[in-house]
Design a protein around this motif. Sequence first.
Motif, PDB file in Angstrom:
ATOM      1  N   GLU A  15      -5.795  -2.934  -8.670  1.00 16.83           N
ATOM      2  CA  GLU A  15      -7.137  -1.896  -8.212  1.00 16.83           C
ATOM      3  C   GLU A  15      -7.662  -1.763  -7.109  1.00 16.83           C
ATOM      4  N   TYR A  16      -7.854  -0.849  -6.848  1.00 16.35           N
ATOM      5  CA  TYR A  16      -8.429  -0.165  -5.701  1.00 16.35           C
ATOM      6  C   TYR A  16     -10.271   0.609  -6.326  1.00 16.35           C
ATOM      7  N   LEU A  46     -13.690   3.161  -9.361  1.00 16.92           N
ATOM      8  CA  LEU A  46     -12.872   2.133  -9.260  1.00 16.92           C
ATOM      9  C   LEU A  46     -11.730   3.352 -10.282  1.00 16.92           C
ATOM     10  N   PHE A  47     -10.296   3.103  -9.693  1.00 14.28           N
ATOM     11  CA  PHE A  47      -8.936   3.031  -9.836  1.00 14.28           C
ATOM     12  C   PHE A  47      -8.174   2.016 -10.612  1.00 14.28           C
ATOM     13  N   THR A  48      -7.770   2.222 -11.556  1.00 14.83           N
ATOM     14  CA  THR A  48      -6.633   0.948 -11.339  1.00 14.83           C
ATOM     15  C   THR A  48      -5.309   1.635 -11.993  1.00 14.83           C
ATOM     16  N   ALA A  49      -3.860   1.075 -11.902  1.00 16.00           N
ATOM     17  CA  ALA A  49      -2.967   1.318 -12.329  1.00 16.00           C
ATOM     18  C   ALA A  49      -2.324  -0.102 -13.454  1.00 16.00           C
ATOM     19  N   THR A 100      -4.446  -7.124  -6.066  1.00 20.65           N
ATOM     20  CA  THR A 100      -2.973  -7.229  -7.045  1.00 20.65           C
ATOM     21  C   THR A 100      -3.060  -8.348  -7.846  1.00 20.65           C
ATOM     22  N   LYS A 101      -2.379  -8.539  -8.918  1.00 20.78           N
ATOM     23  CA  LYS A 101      -2.777  -9.606 -10.183  1.00 20.78           C
ATOM     24  C   LYS A 101      -1.367  -9.489 -10.935  1.00 20.78           C
ATOM     25  N   SER A 140      -3.701 -10.870  -5.530  1.00 17.66           N
ATOM     26  CA  SER A 140      -3.988 -10.967  -4.255  1.00 17.66           C
ATOM     27  C   SER A 140      -4.614  -9.650  -3.940  1.00 17.66           C
ATOM     28  N   GLN A 141      -5.925  -9.881  -2.953  1.00 18.42           N
ATOM     29  CA  GLN A 141      -6.540  -9.336  -2.697  1.00 18.42           C
ATOM     30  C   GLN A 141      -6.089  -8.920  -1.202  1.00 18.42           C
TER      31      GLN A 141
END
Length: 491
Positions: free
Chosen positions: A195-196, A202-205, A163-164, A155-156
């Motif tokens: 992802e943001y 780039l921030f990932t969680a 998100t994935k 999803s964008q």
Amino acid sequence: QIDHIEVLRGPAAAVYGSDAIGGVIQLFTRKGEGKAAPYVGIGYGTYNTRKVEAGVSGAAGEGGAFDYSLGIAHEESDGFDSRTGVSHNPDLDGFRSTSAHARLGFQINRTQRLDATLLANDLNSGYDALSYDPLQPADDRNLERLRTAGLTWSSQWTEAYSTKLSVTGSTSRYESTPSPYLAETQLHGYLFQNEYRVGPHLFTAALERREDHLFNPALDPFSTTIDGNRTQNGLALGYGYHAGPQTLQLNVRRDNDSAFGGRTSGSAAYGYAITPQWRATASTATAFRAPTLYQLFSQYGVPNLEPEISHNLELGLHYRQGAGNFNVVAYRNRVSNLISFAAHGPCAFVFGCYANTAQAEYSGVTISGGQQFGLLNVHASLDVQDPRDLGTGHLLARRARRHGTLGADTQVAGWTVGAEAQFSSRRYDDAANLQPLGGYALLGLYASTHLSKDWTLLARVDNLADKNYQLAYTYTTPGRTFYAGLKWAPQ
């Protein structure tokens, strides 16, 4: 069916969790595009090797919203005698393999997409068991069955946020006959990735869960029934920055293993473009790998095995201009409790057990590069390393101090022709360094051409000099082999 392959060297547990202690290789399959494109291929080679494959890929619906890629293949070979220098059944150890795969995708709208993947493989292969009886020679067989499936929702939500969500599962069943053995492993994975992006940041969680189950019934007096489960839950956070000449990547991950408790992994990497062509890099990372249920509880298992823990340092210098590149990376990776197969120990099996090496170290330099000279493409790599058990001073088993590759390809009169060479220095088959395995160099040649718009002919020769070498003591490898294939894929 392969779209691209990504290779990440060095520990990556801060991103991928347990098992990513020495590197990660990811294969990405190609999604279908355009109108239906079928293909059929056949091939024949040394050892009476036969192969047939067929498949179709494409897209349908408005704007190609539904894409598909399907394939099936079957391969057989009479094989060769897989043992030497010991008492064994002197028959040909051939195999039969049937596999099928599918990738299905649906673009729900501009920002939402579903992808499904399926893979199945059945393998029946010959081997020479240790319990050979010359008066009653038996054809020992491995019977392996693999099934995997995955579903991903991408999803964008905004230009910045995506998100994935993925669910994966696999079942692997291994059986041997007439020597009785059976083991079935089931894996289930769940991943929620975020992802943001904000400018150069780039921030990932990610939240991840893995569930393992091993069933191994006792079919002989050397083993006991195993019916075990284990789970791992992980939280991974990442930050990336790329602006001007600077690149920064920071990652941290916390995993909680139901058998070994909590483990934290981290990594930091920095790159600086000295010039448009030259770039320097530095990184440090920690990683861990938990023993598998098989390593803990099978007839070779030791229940008190400890997880592997590593700390890696790297310095690199990279050059890229046009079609040429050159890279040199120096590294030192120290691994505590390295898990390997050792001599007879506390397990019930007389031929050996899994064991921890208190402190191991891989240190060395990797040099690689490639260059295009007109129609000629050349690539090469060389690893010079010192893989050593720091406790004993011995080299780690089956690790060579030097190994490398050299390859080139070009276009000649409508043909793509190429050569590949790979070489390795001497290794030792055992931790005590008492059984050497000789070094070797192998040369392969390959060629392909379009016979017409829809037909392609390919051929290759491996181990051109018919080198006799071993990767494991008393186990043989193929000699000179030839393979030719014909593929029909209408344009």
